[in-house]
Design an enzyme around this catalytic site. Structure first.
Site, PDB file in Angstrom:
ATOM      1  N   SER A 283       0.830  -1.194   0.000  1.00  0.00           N
ATOM      2  CA  SER A 283       0.000   0.000   0.000  1.00  0.00           C
ATOM      3  C   SER A 283       0.871   1.253   0.000  1.00  0.00           C
ATOM      4  CB  SER A 283      -0.896  -0.024   1.222  1.00  0.00           C
ATOM      5  OG  SER A 283      -1.659   1.119   1.241  1.00  0.00           O
ATOM      6  N   GLY A 284       0.581   2.167  -0.912  1.00  0.00           N
ATOM      7  CA  GLY A 284       1.347   3.419  -0.973  1.00  0.00           C
ATOM      8  C   GLY A 284       2.564   3.307  -1.856  1.00  0.00           C
TER       9      GLY A 284
ATOM     10  N   THR B 137      -1.661   2.479  -8.068  1.00  0.00           N
ATOM     11  CA  THR B 137      -2.754   3.170  -8.749  1.00  0.00           C
ATOM     12  C   THR B 137      -2.194   4.251  -9.678  1.00  0.00           C
ATOM     13  OG1 THR B 137      -4.065   2.721  -6.824  1.00  0.00           O
ATOM     14  CG2 THR B 137      -4.931   4.363  -8.331  1.00  0.00           C
TER      15      THR B 137
ATOM     16  N   ASN C 225      -1.142   5.401   3.216  1.00  0.00           N
ATOM     17  CA  ASN C 225      -1.369   6.083   1.928  1.00  0.00           C
ATOM     18  C   ASN C 225      -2.603   6.977   2.047  1.00  0.00           C
ATOM     19  OD1 ASN C 225      -1.752   6.824  -0.707  1.00  0.00           O
ATOM     20  ND2 ASN C 225      -1.950   4.758  -1.526  1.00  0.00           N
TER      21      ASN C 225
ATOM     22  N   SER D 255      -5.443   5.487  -0.500  1.00  0.00           N
ATOM     23  CA  SER D 255      -5.236   4.043  -0.606  1.00  0.00           C
ATOM     24  C   SER D 255      -6.444   3.363  -1.254  1.00  0.00           C
ATOM     25  CB  SER D 255      -4.996   3.494   0.800  1.00  0.00           C
ATOM     26  OG  SER D 255      -4.808   2.121   0.724  1.00  0.00           O
ATOM     27  N   SER D 256      -6.177   2.543  -2.264  1.00  0.00           N
ATOM     28  CA  SER D 256      -7.290   1.817  -2.895  1.00  0.00           C
ATOM     29  C   SER D 256      -7.689   0.705  -1.928  1.00  0.00           C
ATOM     30  CB  SER D 256      -6.851   1.190  -4.208  1.00  0.00           C
ATOM     31  OG  SER D 256      -6.032   2.062  -4.915  1.00  0.00           O
TER      32      SER D 256
ATOM     33  N   GLY E 233      -0.959  -5.349  -2.791  1.00  0.00           N
ATOM     34  CA  GLY E 233       0.242  -6.192  -2.733  1.00  0.00           C
ATOM     35  C   GLY E 233       0.254  -7.023  -1.471  1.00  0.00           C
TER      36      GLY E 233
ATOM     37  N   GLU F  95       0.697  -8.239   2.080  1.00  0.00           N
ATOM     38  CA  GLU F  95       0.588  -7.444   3.309  1.00  0.00           C
ATOM     39  C   GLU F  95       1.067  -8.254   4.491  1.00  0.00           C
ATOM     40  OE1 GLU F  95      -3.330  -5.788   3.716  1.00  0.00           O
ATOM     41  OE2 GLU F  95      -2.959  -4.312   2.132  1.00  0.00           O
TER      42      GLU F  95
HETATM   43  N1  LIG Z   1       4.969   8.183 -10.037  1.00  0.00           N
HETATM   44  C1  LIG Z   1       4.630   8.932  -9.013  1.00  0.00           C
HETATM   45  N2  LIG Z   1       4.961  10.229  -9.002  1.00  0.00           N
HETATM   46  C2  LIG Z   1       4.608  11.013  -7.975  1.00  0.00           C
HETATM   47  N3  LIG Z   1       3.976  10.595  -6.885  1.00  0.00           N
HETATM   48  C3  LIG Z   1       3.620   9.314  -6.825  1.00  0.00           C
HETATM   49  C4  LIG Z   1       3.923   8.408  -7.892  1.00  0.00           C
HETATM   50  N4  LIG Z   1       3.439   7.216  -7.556  1.00  0.00           N
HETATM   51  C5  LIG Z   1       2.857   7.369  -6.336  1.00  0.00           C
HETATM   52  N5  LIG Z   1       2.966   8.616  -5.900  1.00  0.00           N
HETATM   53  C6  LIG Z   1       2.484   9.161  -4.614  1.00  0.00           C
HETATM   54  O1  LIG Z   1       2.236   8.115  -3.753  1.00  0.00           O
HETATM   55  C7  LIG Z   1       0.882   8.093  -3.329  1.00  0.00           C
HETATM   56  C8  LIG Z   1       0.408   6.665  -3.233  1.00  0.00           C
HETATM   57  O2  LIG Z   1       0.335   6.086  -4.493  1.00  0.00           O
HETATM   58  P1  LIG Z   1      -0.805   5.060  -4.903  1.00  0.00           P
HETATM   59  O3  LIG Z   1      -2.112   5.511  -4.420  1.00  0.00           O
HETATM   60  O4  LIG Z   1      -0.647   4.799  -6.325  1.00  0.00           O
HETATM   61  O5  LIG Z   1      -0.372   3.831  -4.112  1.00  0.00           O
HETATM   62  P2  LIG Z   1      -0.983   2.375  -4.194  1.00  0.00           P
HETATM   63  O6  LIG Z   1       0.136   1.468  -4.466  1.00  0.00           O
HETATM   64  O7  LIG Z   1      -2.092   2.361  -5.144  1.00  0.00           O
HETATM   65  O8  LIG Z   1      -1.498   2.172  -2.741  1.00  0.00           O
HETATM   66  P3  LIG Z   1      -2.750   1.359  -2.247  1.00  0.00           P
HETATM   67  O9  LIG Z   1      -2.382  -0.070  -2.330  1.00  0.00           O
HETATM   68  O10 LIG Z   1      -2.933   1.834  -0.884  1.00  0.00           O
HETATM   69  O11 LIG Z   1      -3.829   1.726  -3.134  1.00  0.00           O
HETATM   70  C9  LIG Z   1       0.144   8.852  -4.366  1.00  0.00           C
HETATM   71  O12 LIG Z   1      -1.003   9.456  -3.813  1.00  0.00           O
HETATM   72  C10 LIG Z   1       1.171   9.891  -4.809  1.00  0.00           C
HETATM   73  O13 LIG Z   1       1.156  10.962  -3.896  1.00  0.00           O
HETATM   74 MG   LIG Z   2      -4.030   2.169  -5.071  1.00  0.00          MG
END
Ligand SMILES: Nc1ncnc2c1ncn2[C@@H]1O[C@H](COP(=O)(O)OP(=O)(O)OP(=O)(O)O)[C@@H](O)[C@H]1O
Ligand SMILES: [Mg+2]
Length: 1079
Positions: free
Chosen positions: A107-108, A112, A157, A160-161, A387, A389
């Site tokens: 997560s984070g 996404t 995050n 977070s999705s 992913g 956990e």
């Molecule tokens: N390529 C990137 N460039 C800039 N910031 C990023 C990038 N990827 C992620 N981030 C930052 O990290 C934060 C978390 O990313 P994201 O929501 O994609 O995580 P995730 O893997 O989908 O987490 P979760 O599993 O909780 O959904 C985003 O809100 C953004 O602020």
């Molecule tokens: Mg996500």
């Protein structure tokens, strides 16, 4: 094909982990750190992309970057998510291979964001057009909607999705997007009713409360105050950098673009509001007489408002919160719910309501973005799933999630190996068996239909009798005890009996990515996921179309006594479908890693990264990839890159690329077992060899660079020198030209001066000569003219003297006269006889002519005038002429009579009745009739008498009576006497001896004297037969009265007498007439 760049250029650390030497966890992490510190967030493991979350925006996602990576080979540029997206899109479009992009990470870690980057890249590079753009926009706009409802702020995050998402994007044969299908996995619905400390509920609740208008909130019976709602955690309701109000507008806009109707959006918001209201319903205990505890709703206001929102009858819902009906075959048993059960029922309803709403949203979006054509599609799947956990306290959710990741790892291994193997076969390379860990055994431990953990959980849930989480653990202990990846305190595996890190109510699974300890508490409940039937029936009764749709099992007509499938079962089934789906596609991996726990940029926590590297199995990844050959490259780019290492291939190799590479490799000191030649690629076993090549290339490039520099500098200096030389020549030429020009100008002007002086001198000399010559000529001419003249005069003198003067004179006179006469023509006076004007004479010598001509002209003009006269007018003028002959210049009265016309009959004797008698007494035609005064000889006074003149006689008659007093025949008249003065006196003197003479002469006076005398003279002449009547004009004459002669004398009267003529008798013989002086 010419390759201008390569992944290997300007590498920070190693761009592809496969090339890492030596390969160890430490060097792996060190490489990641090095690259991360230089903002290189992407690193490859072969075709897998490792993505580090930068936690800040980097300038590497611009449209220019999209263009840079568009249609480029994967290894051509430095590692980037766009390279992977481009590779996937191109093989989908050009090779007709369905693709899937698997994004994993904790997560984070940025899954996404990565999925959105892939989608936006594909949207940017695929076709364009109105319809295509609409599809793209809908696909992209489905993200904000799903994120609002499915994402939440967690400690890890801010966005977070809380659900797994798999999206199939469908393309036509040209690669234009047609539509898509979204599948969602396991929404974390427990978050609706309770959130861990520092976390929030799903975004939509906060977005609605802060972004909706007052009007909307009023309609939804909501307050803008978060603290009013039990389901909203307050400690982190506001998230830094997250503008809920603005996001709400974005979501509404996105819903509209995706195709939600106004009323659908309203229904969704009503449901969200209902969930919030549901959280505020509270219960209080109430003891019944039978001793059992019952629950009652504390404050019914919230319940009422919620029921109004959803159109549910309040009593129905109230009852559903108080009783639970269990149906078994033909029996129906109702039991009351205590407070704890009521709260459980309320929360279960809230969770179900929300998760079903979420599933409905996904279905609704799918309906909108569904491809419109039935034609065969190419598909690109994007999987953004939670992913692996590993928390301190892992429960059912983590178990499910980790199971999913196990499956993904399995498919990864399977597909990677398969691909590797296929490539070896394709390239004709001998296949050497690769040692790797296969996690199929762990998957089997979880999903086996007979004795898998999920199957046993289901069995426990369905088993009659008391079922608890402990009984489930017991069951696991008995069945899975022997499994080498299962550990529990009570398992038969005695070594765990003493393992104090393993508590009694837990079991541990050795996942491929590490060991995870699961606490069994809540497993059974969560797997059951029960919603009391009374509640689903109450929901079905709602007068709200969306709610009705969400709870179909509440339809009393379709009562299904069978238990609904458990959560575990459903998940296993959906994961199974997903795996089948993925297996048919070409996989592309993005492994996301988060660098720190603080959501901060620039911080790289080794331990955290190491942990992720382990459970993502990245080392495993590299090993699998390196098991055969670490590096491979097509012959053309390989030859292009290293051709400078061998003299035979540098600078150009004319033959086939493969032969070139063979020559090249043979020329290098590389052992033969280090590489193999495939059909289209060279395979390099060890990264060391590649780096050796790279190093040699670097040195070569340096030498080449020096050589190029040398040549270039030489060329540059020489060109510069040549340029200078050329310039110098030009400057010198110009200068010389200028100097010569100046010199020439000087000489030229000096020459001109000398020339001018010489010419001047010559010209003056010539002029002098010419002048002298001319004077001589003139003198000669003059002398000869004089001589000639003398001669001619001498010869012609005689002719000139005789005629010339007269001829000239005549001619001149003639010309003058001619001119004079011709001039007269235009200046002649008018034809009026009284016009006296005459043009002035031009020359004095014309005096005679000038005098004679007016006279002749006048006579001619008078003749012309007279010729126009009638007979009467002629007679009048004859009379006037006669009067003039008699009196002109003789009597002073005459001039005044000229203008008076001779009327003759002044009395109108023939017409006037007064004189009728007199008229009849006169036989002849009366020529003149007028009143005259007869002068009395006695006193000189006048008596008025009518005077008539006929052709034969003169008649005097009384004026009053008309009686004839005297009639004198004209032959009896001797003469008439008048004075020279301006008076009207006249004496008719009779012939002596005539019959009339008896009475004596008559002395009369008349105003028309001239006319009377003239007419008498004319008539008398005719009557007396050519003997004229004499007219005497004198101022003294004798008048023979009856007895005596009296002299009538006319004198100029004094002015005092006035203007009248007076006649006085002076004596017997003299009558004196005084006439006023004429002026
Ligand atoms: N390529 C990137 N460039 C800039 N910031 C990023 C990038 N990827 C992620 N981030 C930052 O990290 C934060 C978390 O990313 P994201 O929501 O994609 O995580 P995730 O893997 O989908 O987490 P979760 O599993 O909780 O959904 C985003 O809100 C953004 O602020
Ligand atoms: Mg996500």
């Amino acid at each position: 094909m010419e390759v201008k760049t390569s992944l290997l250029d300007n590498m920070i650390g190693v761009g592809d982990m496969v090339l890492l030497e030596p390969l160890s966890e430490d060097s792996f992490i060190e490489n990641l750190r090095k690259r991360f510190d230089h903002n290189e967030i992407y690193t490859y493991i072969g075709s897998v992309v490792i993505s580090m979350n930068p936690y800040r925006s980097l300038p590497i996602f611009t449209p220019e970057k999209v263009e840079e990576y568009r249609n480029r080979n994967f290894y051509e540029l430095s590692p980037h998510i766009y390279a992977l997206a481009d590779e996937a899109y191109r093989s989908l479009r050009d090779q007709d291979k369905d693709q899937c992009i698997l994004i994993t990470g904790e997560s984070g870690a940025g899954k996404t964001e990565a999925s959105k980057l892939v989608m936006s890249y594909v949207a940017a590079v695929c076709g364009k057009g109105q319809e295509v753009n609409k599809v793209k926009e809908q696909l992209l706009q489905s993200n904000p909607v799903l994120e609002a409802f499915g994402n939440a702020k967690t400690v890890r995050n801010d966005n977070s999705s809380r659900f797994g998402k798999y999206m199939d994007i469908e393309f036509d044969f040209k690669g234009d997007p047609l539509g898509g299908v979204i599948s969602n996995y396991l929404l974390e619905k427990s978050r609706v009713v309770k959130q861990p400390r520092g976390e929030r509920n799903f975004h939509i609740f906060y977005q609605l409360l802060s972004g909706a208008s007052d009007d909307t909130l009023k309609k939804l019976k909501l307050d803008r105050d978060y603290s009013k709602y039990n389901y909203l955690s307050l400690d982190s309701a506001v998230v830094n950098g997250l503008d809920d109000a603005a996001n709400f507008r974005t979501v509404k806009n996105a819903m509209q673009i995706v195709g939600f109707m106004e009323d659908e959006v309203q229904s969704v918001l009503e449901l969200v509001a209902a969930v919030l209201k549901l959280g505020d319903i509270e219960f209080k205990p109430e003891s019944r007489c039978n001793g059992s505890d019952e629950s009652r709703i504390k404050d019914k206001n919230d319940l009422k408002e919620m029921c109004e929102l959803l159109g549910i009858e309040q009593s129905v819902l109230e009852r559903a919160f108080s009783y639970r009906t269990v149906e078994a075959r033909l029996e129906k048993v109702s039991t009351t719910l205590n407070v704890a059960q009521a709260y459980y029922a309320r929360d279960a309803l809230a969770k179900n309501l929300y998760s079903r709403l979420f599933s409905w949203l996904v279905t609704r979006i799918n309906e909108s973005i569904k491809a419109q054509t039935k034609a065969r599609h190419k598909v690109m799947g994007v999987l953004d799933i939670y992913g692996f956990e590993i928390f301190e306290d892992n429960s059912f959710e983590q178990f499910i999630i980790n199971y999913c990741n196990e499956k993904l790892q399995q498919i990864f291994i399977e597909l990677t190996l398969r691909e590797e193997q296929e490539e070896y076969v394709r390239e004709g390379i001998e296949w050497t068996n690769i040692e790797y860990f296969n996690n199929a055994i762990i998957c089997d431990l979880i999903e086996n239909h007979q004795n898998g953990i999920l199957a046993m959980l289901d069995e426990e849930c369905l088993r009659p009798g008391t079922v608890t989480d402990e009984t489930f653990l017991d069951k696991l202990n008995t069945i899975c005890a022997e499994h080498q990846h299962f550990e529990s305190r009570l398992s038969k595996n005695s070594k765990f009996l003493t393992d104090h890190s393993l508590p009694h109510n837990c079991f541990r699974i050795q996942h491929y990515a590490g060991k995870v300890l699961y606490r069994v508490e809540g497993f059974v409940d969560k797997n059951n996921d029960l919603l009391y039937r009374d509640l689903s029936q109450a929901m079905y009764k709602a007068n709200h179309s969306l709610i009705k749709q969400l709870f179909p099992e509440g339809n009393p007509g379709k009562v299904n006594l069978k238990r609904p499938p458990t959560a575990g079962f459903q998940f296993r089934a959906s994961v199974g479908t997903l795996m089948k789906n993925l297996q048919t596609k070409n996989p592309n991996y993005i492994r996301c890693i988060k660098p720190n726990d603080k959501k901060a940029s620039h911080i790289f926590t080794d331990s955290l990264v190491c942990h992720q590297v382990r459970y993502l199995g990245l080392m495993e990844n590299v090993r699998v990839r390196r098991a055969g050959y670490a590096f491979r490259q097509a012959y053309e780019p390989c030859l292009e890159r290293y051709k400078m290492l061998c003299k035979r291939t540098w600078p150009h190799w004319r033959g086939p690329a493969r032969e070139g590479v063979e020559v090249l490799m043979a020329d290098l000191p590389v052992p033969a077992e280090e590489f193999s030649f495939g059909r289209s690629k060279i395979f390099i076993r060890n990264p060391r060899t590649l780096f050796f090549l790279e190093e040699r290339r670097r040195q070569c490039l340096q030498d080449l660079a020096t050589l190029i520099q040398k040549i270039y500098r030489g060329w540059k200096c020489r060109s510069h020198f040549l340029l200078l030389k050329k310039s110098q020549i030009v400057v010198a030429a110009w200068y010389r030209r200028y100097a010569q020009e100046k010199k020439y100008q000087k000489i030229k002007s000096a020459t001109t001066v000398v020339q001018s002086y010489t010419r001047g001198w010559q010209a003056r000399k010539l002029l002098r000569e010419l002048k002298y010559q001319k004077r001589c000529e003139e003198a000669v001419t003059t002398i000869s003219a004089f001589w000639h003249g003398t001669q001619v005069r001498r010869e012609y003198r005689k002719f000139f003297r005789a005629n010339a003067g007269k001829k000239i004179y005549d001619f001149t006179i003639q010309r003058i006269m001619q001119k004079y006469f011709l001039g007269l023509k235009s200046t002649m006076p008018s034809m009026s006889p009284i016009d006296k004007s005459w043009p002035a004479r031009p020359y004095r010598f014309l005096d005679g002519v000038h005098r004679e001509l007016p006279r002749i002209f006048h006579l001619w003009r008078c003749k012309k005038y007279r010729s126009q006269f009638t007979e009467e007018k002629k007679a009048v003028y004859e009379e006037k002429l006669e009067a003039s002959e008699i009196f002109k210049d003789k009597k002073a009265l005459y001039p005044s009579s000229v203008s008076q016309p001779f009327k003759g009959d002044y009395l109108e004797i023939s017409t006037n009745p007064k004189y009728q008698k007199l008229n009849s007494a006169v036989d002849e035609k009366v020529l003149l009739a007028d009143v005259v005064n007869k002068i009395n000889r006695a006193n000189g006074k006048g008596t008025a008498r009518i005077f008539l003149l006929t052709k034969k006689s003169v008649v005097l008659a009384d004026q009053k009576t008309g009686q004839v007093k005297a009639s004198v025949p004209l032959p009896d008249l001797a003469s008439v006497s008048v004075s020279t003065q301006s008076d009207g006196f006249f004496a008719l003197r009779l012939k002596e001896g005539s019959a009339s003479a008896v009475k004596g002469d008559f002395l009369l006076s008349s105003e028309h004297l001239i006319e009377i005398i003239t007419k008498l003279h004319r008539t008398g002449a005719t009557a007396a037969d050519s003997k004229q009547l004499n007219v005497d004009i004198s101022d003294e004459f004798l008048v023979q009265f009856k007895h005596d002669k009296v002299c009538v004398k006319f004198i100029q009267g004094a002015p005092k007498n006035g203007n009248s003529v007076s006649c006085k008798r002076k004596n017997n013989r003299l009558l004196e007439v005084s006439v006023p002086t004429t002026a």
